[in-house]
Write an enzyme that holds these catalytic residues in place. Structure first.
Site, PDB file in Angstrom:
ATOM      1  N   ARG A 164      33.831  37.301  51.741  1.00 25.29           N
ATOM      2  CA  ARG A 164      34.534  38.442  52.337  1.00 25.29           C
ATOM      3  C   ARG A 164      34.017  39.765  51.787  1.00 25.29           C
ATOM      4  O   ARG A 164      33.975  40.753  52.511  1.00 25.29           O
ATOM      5  CB  ARG A 164      36.034  38.313  52.091  1.00 25.29           C
ATOM      6  CG  ARG A 164      36.651  37.309  53.039  1.00 25.29           C
ATOM      7  CD  ARG A 164      38.142  37.306  52.939  1.00 25.29           C
ATOM      8  NE  ARG A 164      38.718  36.609  54.070  1.00 25.29           N
ATOM      9  CZ  ARG A 164      39.876  35.966  54.037  1.00 25.29           C
ATOM     10  NH1 ARG A 164      40.580  35.957  52.918  1.00 25.29           N
ATOM     11  NH2 ARG A 164      40.341  35.365  55.107  1.00 25.29           N
ATOM     12  N   LYS A 215      48.096  21.534  61.508  1.00 27.49           N
ATOM     13  CA  LYS A 215      49.400  21.921  62.022  1.00 27.49           C
ATOM     14  C   LYS A 215      49.382  22.302  63.490  1.00 27.49           C
ATOM     15  O   LYS A 215      48.921  23.369  63.872  1.00 27.49           O
ATOM     16  CB  LYS A 215      49.944  23.088  61.206  1.00 27.49           C
ATOM     17  CG  LYS A 215      50.648  22.625  59.945  1.00 27.49           C
ATOM     18  CD  LYS A 215      51.357  23.770  59.249  1.00 27.49           C
ATOM     19  CE  LYS A 215      52.701  24.068  59.883  1.00 27.49           C
ATOM     20  NZ  LYS A 215      53.364  25.211  59.226  1.00 27.49           N
ATOM     21  N   GLY A 217      39.480  29.025  58.413  1.00 25.65           N
ATOM     22  CA  GLY A 217      38.927  28.918  57.070  1.00 25.65           C
ATOM     23  C   GLY A 217      38.392  27.531  56.768  1.00 25.65           C
ATOM     24  O   GLY A 217      37.277  27.377  56.259  1.00 25.65           O
ATOM     25  N   GLY A 241      44.014  33.530  60.571  1.00 23.73           N
ATOM     26  CA  GLY A 241      45.186  33.854  61.377  1.00 23.73           C
ATOM     27  C   GLY A 241      44.879  34.851  62.479  1.00 23.73           C
ATOM     28  O   GLY A 241      45.300  34.679  63.628  1.00 23.73           O
TER      29      GLY A 241
HETATM   30  P1  ADP Z   1      41.437  25.847  59.919  1.00 20.24           P
HETATM   31  O1  ADP Z   1      41.630  26.430  58.535  1.00 20.24           O
HETATM   32  O2  ADP Z   1      39.990  25.658  60.259  1.00 20.24           O
HETATM   33  O3  ADP Z   1      42.200  26.610  60.965  1.00 20.24           O
HETATM   34  P2  ADP Z   1      43.562  23.936  59.529  1.00 20.24           P
HETATM   35  O4  ADP Z   1      44.019  24.703  58.331  1.00 20.24           O
HETATM   36  O5  ADP Z   1      44.409  23.957  60.736  1.00 20.24           O
HETATM   37  O6  ADP Z   1      42.061  24.362  59.902  1.00 20.24           O
HETATM   38  O7  ADP Z   1      43.412  22.389  59.155  1.00 20.24           O
HETATM   39  C1  ADP Z   1      42.563  21.934  58.147  1.00 20.24           C
HETATM   40  C2  ADP Z   1      43.133  20.736  57.453  1.00 20.24           C
HETATM   41  O8  ADP Z   1      43.514  19.727  58.366  1.00 20.24           O
HETATM   42  C3  ADP Z   1      42.137  20.108  56.529  1.00 20.24           C
HETATM   43  O9  ADP Z   1      42.589  20.243  55.201  1.00 20.24           O
HETATM   44  C4  ADP Z   1      42.093  18.638  56.945  1.00 20.24           C
HETATM   45  O10 ADP Z   1      42.050  17.751  55.853  1.00 20.24           O
HETATM   46  C5  ADP Z   1      43.376  18.488  57.712  1.00 20.24           C
HETATM   47  N1  ADP Z   1      43.310  17.391  58.672  1.00 20.24           N
HETATM   48  C6  ADP Z   1      42.502  17.250  59.719  1.00 20.24           C
HETATM   49  N2  ADP Z   1      42.685  16.092  60.350  1.00 20.24           N
HETATM   50  C7  ADP Z   1      43.668  15.448  59.679  1.00 20.24           C
HETATM   51  C8  ADP Z   1      44.325  14.197  59.838  1.00 20.24           C
HETATM   52  N3  ADP Z   1      44.001  13.370  60.836  1.00 20.24           N
HETATM   53  N4  ADP Z   1      45.307  13.872  58.959  1.00 20.24           N
HETATM   54  C9  ADP Z   1      45.632  14.709  57.957  1.00 20.24           C
HETATM   55  N5  ADP Z   1      45.059  15.914  57.764  1.00 20.24           N
HETATM   56  C10 ADP Z   1      44.087  16.275  58.607  1.00 20.24           C
HETATM   57 MG    MG Z   2      43.304  26.276  57.115  1.00 20.27          MG
END
Ligand code: ADP
Ligand code: MG
Length: 403
Positions: free
Chosen positions: A39, A205, A358, A381
């Site tokens: 960053r 989520k 992230g 976000g």
């Molecule tokens: P980003 O930061 O790219 O937006 P998220 O924060 O929404 O992504 O999600 C990332 C997390 O989701 C990772 O830590 C990963 O381990 C978890 N994840 C992905 N698939 C699964 C799954 N099937 N079961 C549990 N956790 C998962």
């Molecule tokens: Mg994340």
């Protein structure tokens, strides 16, 4: 973008002028040591341009969540040190967020120099967008540059508040180079996407990404769902998911999205399951209808990897947010790594590939495809909000192009 950015400001008029820059220098720290300076690096072009033009740059940022009070663990001092290593112009650290002491220290600031004030979140008015606090920062100069994309989805005193205060007193509030680039890719590339337009949404989520999924669904040709998100959709189809991560409260919404999306919404056909989330856990590829009680779905399966890669390969515009599985563990990283390669290969062949989030960025780094992607968004976000079609208060408050 209908907002002014730094390229609209005449550089030769900046010499000796005080410019207030809000950057996103919110880097991860481990016992005062910066563990990832991405960053900070992303903020350099704007700072270089302003300092290079001889402006006196007053730099603001938040760091972490110090809850409106001074907390030395969240001091920006290590960030100032890192900036000094990376930048030619001198960067002075001022251990005050504002007020008389900061103003006094700023008197010594020469043209082409940068002063980083202390963490904006050391004062309670920052996150409540206190107009008096915003006005006190606006009083320091007559041009405000917001380059903090990562916080653009929040109306805080040092972002939306400062922009409004600056315009209120007759000054200008413009986007910095990083913010302008984020908006260009996320906003404008999505407005008239070259087709096929494929979105990939994964991660943990579903509730935090429903907005993105429902906003993208009518605009894309395909929306591929992976990660733990897919589990909630499986349940909406009436399938068993064992001990997998599921958001029970979102099953109804998932059902609606399935109806609304029809063939455009593509779910995994198979998955990798294990009994535990552990590196040495026994992993089994199974059809999505064959998940047993006690199983955890931790990645997309081999047939899904092929199916998704094929759809990504045919796309001309790709938006990707969220990993396909628990990619932090090698045994469950294959789906995410394959998708990363598929997106990168499509980009090599001329597609526009945009990555937000992230954890997704960490996954792309791990798959070693970062520099092959068209754009990797720095704001988790904020990029989700923008993809979901929401307005960003930090951007809305900037000066319009036409005015
Ligand atoms: P980003 O930061 O790219 O937006 P998220 O924060 O929404 O992504 O999600 C990332 C997390 O989701 C990772 O830590 C990963 O381990 C978890 N994840 C992905 N698939 C699964 C799954 N099937 N079961 C549990 N956790 C998962
Ligand atoms: Mg994340």
């Amino acid at each position: 973008m209908n907002k002014k950015n730094i390229s609209d400001v005449a550089l030769d008029g900046l010499r000796g002028r005080t410019v207030i820059v809000r950057a996103d220098l919110n880097v991860p720290l481990d016992a005062g040591v910066i563990t990832d300076d991405q960053r900070i690096r992303a903020s350099l072009p704007t700072l270089q341009r302003l300092a290079g033009a001889g402006a006196r740059v007053v730099l603001l940022s938040h760091l972490g969540r110090p809850k409106g009070q001074v907390d030395p663990a969240y001091s920006l001092e290590p960030v100032a040190t890192r900036l000094n290593e990376l930048l030619e112009p001198a960067v002075h650290f001022i251990p005050h967020t504002g007020g008389g002491e900061a103003s006094e220290a700023l008197e010594a600031l020469g043209p082409g120099e940068i002063a980083l004030l202390e963490n904006t979140r050391f004062v309670p008015g920052e996150t409540t967008n206190d107009p008096a606090l915003a006005a006190s920062w606006a009083a320091l100069g007559d041009l405000f540059v917001n380059d903090a994309f990562g916080t653009a989805h929040r109306a805080h005193a040092s972002t939306a508040g400062l922009a409004a205060a600056m315009r209120g007193k007759g000054g200008e509030a413009v986007a910095g180079l990083l913010l302008a680039r984020e908006l260009e890719f996320l906003e404008e590339a999505l407005r008239l996407p070259e087709r096929p337009f494929v979105a990939i949404v994964g991660g943990a989520k579903i509730s935090s990404k429903i907005g993105v999924v429902s906003a993208l669904l009518p605009r894309v040709d395909r929306l591929l769902i992976g990660g733990a998100m897919a589990n909630t959709f499986f349940r909406a189809l009436g399938l068993g998911t064992g001990d997998s991560l599921v958001e029970e409260d979102s099953i109804g919404v998932a059902r609606e999205l399935l109806e609304q999306g029809g063939e455009r919404l593509v779910l995994p056909v198979d998955c990798i399951v294990a009994r535990e989330i552990a590196p040495d856990a026994e992993r089994r590829p199974v059809e999505r209808s064959e998940v047993q009680p006690g199983d955890r779905i931790l990645d997309i399966g081999p047939r899904t990897r092929e199916l998704f890669a094929e759809m990504v390969g045919a796309a001309m515009t790709i938006v990707w947010n969220g990993p396909m599985g628990v990619f932090e563990i090698d045994a469950f990283a294959e789906g995410t790594v394959d998708i990363a390669h598929a997106v990168a290969t499509a980009c090599d062949a001329g597609a526009i590939g945009i990555l937000g989030g992230g954890d997704s960025a960490a996954a792309a780094e791990r798959a070693d495809v970062m520099d092959r992607l068209t754009h990797v968004s720095t704001g988790g976000g904020a990029s989700l909000e923008l993809l979901a079609g929401a307005d960003l208060p930090g951007v809305d408050a900037l000066t319009d192009r036409s005015s």
